[in-house]
Design a protein around this motif. Structure first.
Motif, PDB file in Angstrom:
ATOM      1  N   GLU A   1       0.844  -1.267  -0.066  1.00  0.00           N
ATOM      2  CA  GLU A   1       0.056   0.053   0.036  1.00  0.00           C
ATOM      3  C   GLU A   1       0.711   1.123   0.047  1.00  0.00           C
ATOM      4  O   GLU A   1       0.817   2.132  -0.637  1.00  0.00           O
ATOM      5  CB  GLU A   1      -0.857   0.000   1.172  1.00  0.00           C
ATOM      6  N   LEU A   2       1.940   1.206   0.874  1.00  0.00           N
ATOM      7  CA  LEU A   2       2.857   2.369   0.723  1.00  0.00           C
ATOM      8  C   LEU A   2       3.491   2.450  -0.437  1.00  0.00           C
ATOM      9  O   LEU A   2       3.575   3.654  -0.941  1.00  0.00           O
ATOM     10  CB  LEU A   2       3.899   2.155   1.916  1.00  0.00           C
ATOM     11  N   GLU A   3       4.089   1.541  -1.151  1.00  0.00           N
ATOM     12  CA  GLU A   3       4.845   1.662  -2.340  1.00  0.00           C
ATOM     13  C   GLU A   3       3.789   2.178  -3.342  1.00  0.00           C
ATOM     14  O   GLU A   3       4.184   2.991  -4.162  1.00  0.00           O
ATOM     15  CB  GLU A   3       5.410   0.254  -2.781  1.00  0.00           C
ATOM     16  N   GLN A   4       2.669   1.644  -3.543  1.00  0.00           N
ATOM     17  CA  GLN A   4       1.570   2.016  -4.510  1.00  0.00           C
ATOM     18  C   GLN A   4       1.300   3.607  -4.259  1.00  0.00           C
ATOM     19  O   GLN A   4       1.194   4.075  -5.208  1.00  0.00           O
ATOM     20  CB  GLN A   4       0.458   1.171  -4.438  1.00  0.00           C
ATOM     21  N   ARG A   5       1.261   3.954  -3.183  1.00  0.00           N
ATOM     22  CA  ARG A   5       0.581   5.236  -3.081  1.00  0.00           C
ATOM     23  C   ARG A   5       1.686   6.443  -2.850  1.00  0.00           C
ATOM     24  O   ARG A   5       1.242   7.440  -3.372  1.00  0.00           O
ATOM     25  CB  ARG A   5      -0.280   5.456  -1.577  1.00  0.00           C
ATOM     26  N   THR A   6       2.869   5.785  -2.388  1.00  0.00           N
ATOM     27  CA  THR A   6       3.958   6.764  -2.344  1.00  0.00           C
ATOM     28  C   THR A   6       4.930   6.811  -3.702  1.00  0.00           C
ATOM     29  O   THR A   6       5.623   7.812  -4.145  1.00  0.00           O
ATOM     30  CB  THR A   6       4.627   6.867  -1.277  1.00  0.00           C
ATOM     31  N   GLY A   7       4.684   5.811  -4.432  1.00  0.00           N
ATOM     32  CA  GLY A   7       5.774   5.620  -5.480  1.00  0.00           C
ATOM     33  C   GLY A   7       7.026   5.498  -5.406  1.00  0.00           C
ATOM     34  O   GLY A   7       7.830   5.651  -6.107  1.00  0.00           O
ATOM     35  N   THR A   8       7.165   4.909  -4.039  1.00  0.00           N
ATOM     36  CA  THR A   8       8.714   4.873  -3.313  1.00  0.00           C
ATOM     37  C   THR A   8       8.996   3.177  -3.060  1.00  0.00           C
ATOM     38  O   THR A   8       7.924   2.686  -2.604  1.00  0.00           O
ATOM     39  CB  THR A   8       9.228   5.714  -2.681  1.00  0.00           C
ATOM     40  N   ASP A   9      10.154   2.734  -3.146  1.00  0.00           N
ATOM     41  CA  ASP A   9      10.192   1.501  -2.649  1.00  0.00           C
ATOM     42  C   ASP A   9      10.604   1.610  -1.135  1.00  0.00           C
ATOM     43  O   ASP A   9      11.019   2.465  -0.629  1.00  0.00           O
ATOM     44  CB  ASP A   9      11.759   0.751  -3.171  1.00  0.00           C
ATOM     45  N   VAL A  10       9.912   0.625  -0.283  1.00  0.00           N
ATOM     46  CA  VAL A  10       9.827   0.405   1.055  1.00  0.00           C
ATOM     47  C   VAL A  10      10.525  -0.771   1.613  1.00  0.00           C
ATOM     48  O   VAL A  10       9.798  -1.996   1.188  1.00  0.00           O
ATOM     49  CB  VAL A  10       8.726   0.828   1.535  1.00  0.00           C
ATOM     50  N   ALA A  11      11.359  -0.669   2.507  1.00  0.00           N
ATOM     51  CA  ALA A  11      12.010  -1.926   3.069  1.00  0.00           C
ATOM     52  C   ALA A  11      11.211  -2.640   4.084  1.00  0.00           C
ATOM     53  O   ALA A  11      10.548  -1.920   4.776  1.00  0.00           O
ATOM     54  CB  ALA A  11      13.406  -1.527   3.883  1.00  0.00           C
ATOM     55  N   GLN A  12      10.814  -3.841   3.635  1.00  0.00           N
ATOM     56  CA  GLN A  12       9.948  -4.520   4.804  1.00  0.00           C
ATOM     57  C   GLN A  12      10.293  -4.432   6.166  1.00  0.00           C
ATOM     58  O   GLN A  12       9.520  -4.289   7.089  1.00  0.00           O
ATOM     59  CB  GLN A  12       9.872  -6.066   4.238  1.00  0.00           C
ATOM     60  N   GLY A  13      11.610  -4.484   6.356  1.00  0.00           N
ATOM     61  CA  GLY A  13      12.170  -4.301   7.852  1.00  0.00           C
ATOM     62  C   GLY A  13      11.675  -2.933   8.393  1.00  0.00           C
ATOM     63  O   GLY A  13      11.414  -2.982   9.857  1.00  0.00           O
ATOM     64  N   ALA A  14      11.821  -2.103   7.733  1.00  0.00           N
ATOM     65  CA  ALA A  14      11.301  -0.660   8.041  1.00  0.00           C
ATOM     66  C   ALA A  14       9.944  -0.767   8.596  1.00  0.00           C
ATOM     67  O   ALA A  14       9.447  -0.035   9.682  1.00  0.00           O
ATOM     68  CB  ALA A  14      11.605   0.432   7.269  1.00  0.00           C
ATOM     69  N   VAL A  15       8.872  -1.188   7.954  1.00  0.00           N
ATOM     70  CA  VAL A  15       7.280  -1.282   8.007  1.00  0.00           C
ATOM     71  C   VAL A  15       7.357  -2.215   9.337  1.00  0.00           C
ATOM     72  O   VAL A  15       6.669  -1.663  10.215  1.00  0.00           O
ATOM     73  CB  VAL A  15       6.843  -2.001   6.798  1.00  0.00           C
ATOM     74  N   TYR A  16       7.855  -3.213   9.434  1.00  0.00           N
ATOM     75  CA  TYR A  16       7.596  -4.132  10.633  1.00  0.00           C
ATOM     76  C   TYR A  16       8.143  -3.423  11.973  1.00  0.00           C
ATOM     77  O   TYR A  16       7.396  -3.454  13.054  1.00  0.00           O
ATOM     78  CB  TYR A  16       8.390  -5.400  10.620  1.00  0.00           C
ATOM     79  N   THR A  17       9.536  -2.797  11.901  1.00  0.00           N
ATOM     80  CA  THR A  17      10.072  -1.851  12.953  1.00  0.00           C
ATOM     81  C   THR A  17       9.034  -0.874  13.390  1.00  0.00           C
ATOM     82  O   THR A  17       8.735  -0.739  14.654  1.00  0.00           O
ATOM     83  CB  THR A  17      11.440  -1.397  12.666  1.00  0.00           C
ATOM     84  N   THR A  18       8.523  -0.136  12.448  1.00  0.00           N
ATOM     85  CA  THR A  18       7.437   0.808  12.761  1.00  0.00           C
ATOM     86  C   THR A  18       6.420   0.308  13.376  1.00  0.00           C
ATOM     87  O   THR A  18       5.768   0.995  14.220  1.00  0.00           O
ATOM     88  CB  THR A  18       7.521   1.780  11.602  1.00  0.00           C
TER      89      THR A  18
END
Length: 113
Positions: free
Chosen positions: A32-49
């Protein structure tokens, strides 16, 4: 007490969780983040957050039933809390006040080439 004001990336994660309405788990939130922001997001950053947001009381998680597709493992589903909603809304109000009186952003189709 004023709402907990999340950081920029925390806001993005909270908004993705809110959009997914209780059906969001790590990979779907990242998508959802990648689709809406158009940027790559690290899976680890999502889980940590997500873990940090849960400790702050801005999201809650539950375990879904295990599925054969995941090798019998359960997904951890996340839902935004009322405090999480209040936090992103407080940030939005503050940003709206900062933007007040400034030119509106141009839409991508109306920009100069």
């Amino acid at each position: 007490m004023p709402p907990n004001r999340p950081s920029d990336f925390e806001q993005q994660v909270l908004l993705a969780v809110w959009r997914l309405d209780g059906d969001g788990y790590g990979a779907s939130i990242r998508d959802e983040l990648e689709q809406r922001t158009g940027t790559d997001v690290a899976q680890g950053a999502v889980y940590t957050t997500l873990m940090r947001l849960e400790k702050k009381g801005l999201v809650q998680s539950t375990l879904a039933d295990p599925t054969p597709v995941r090798g019998g493992r359960a997904k951890r589903l996340f839902r935004i809390t009322a405090e999480g909603q209040a936090g992103v809304q407080a940030v939005r109000r503050a940003m709206d006040r900062l933007w007040d009186g400034l030119p509106a952003p141009e839409s991508p189709s109306s920009g100069s080439a």
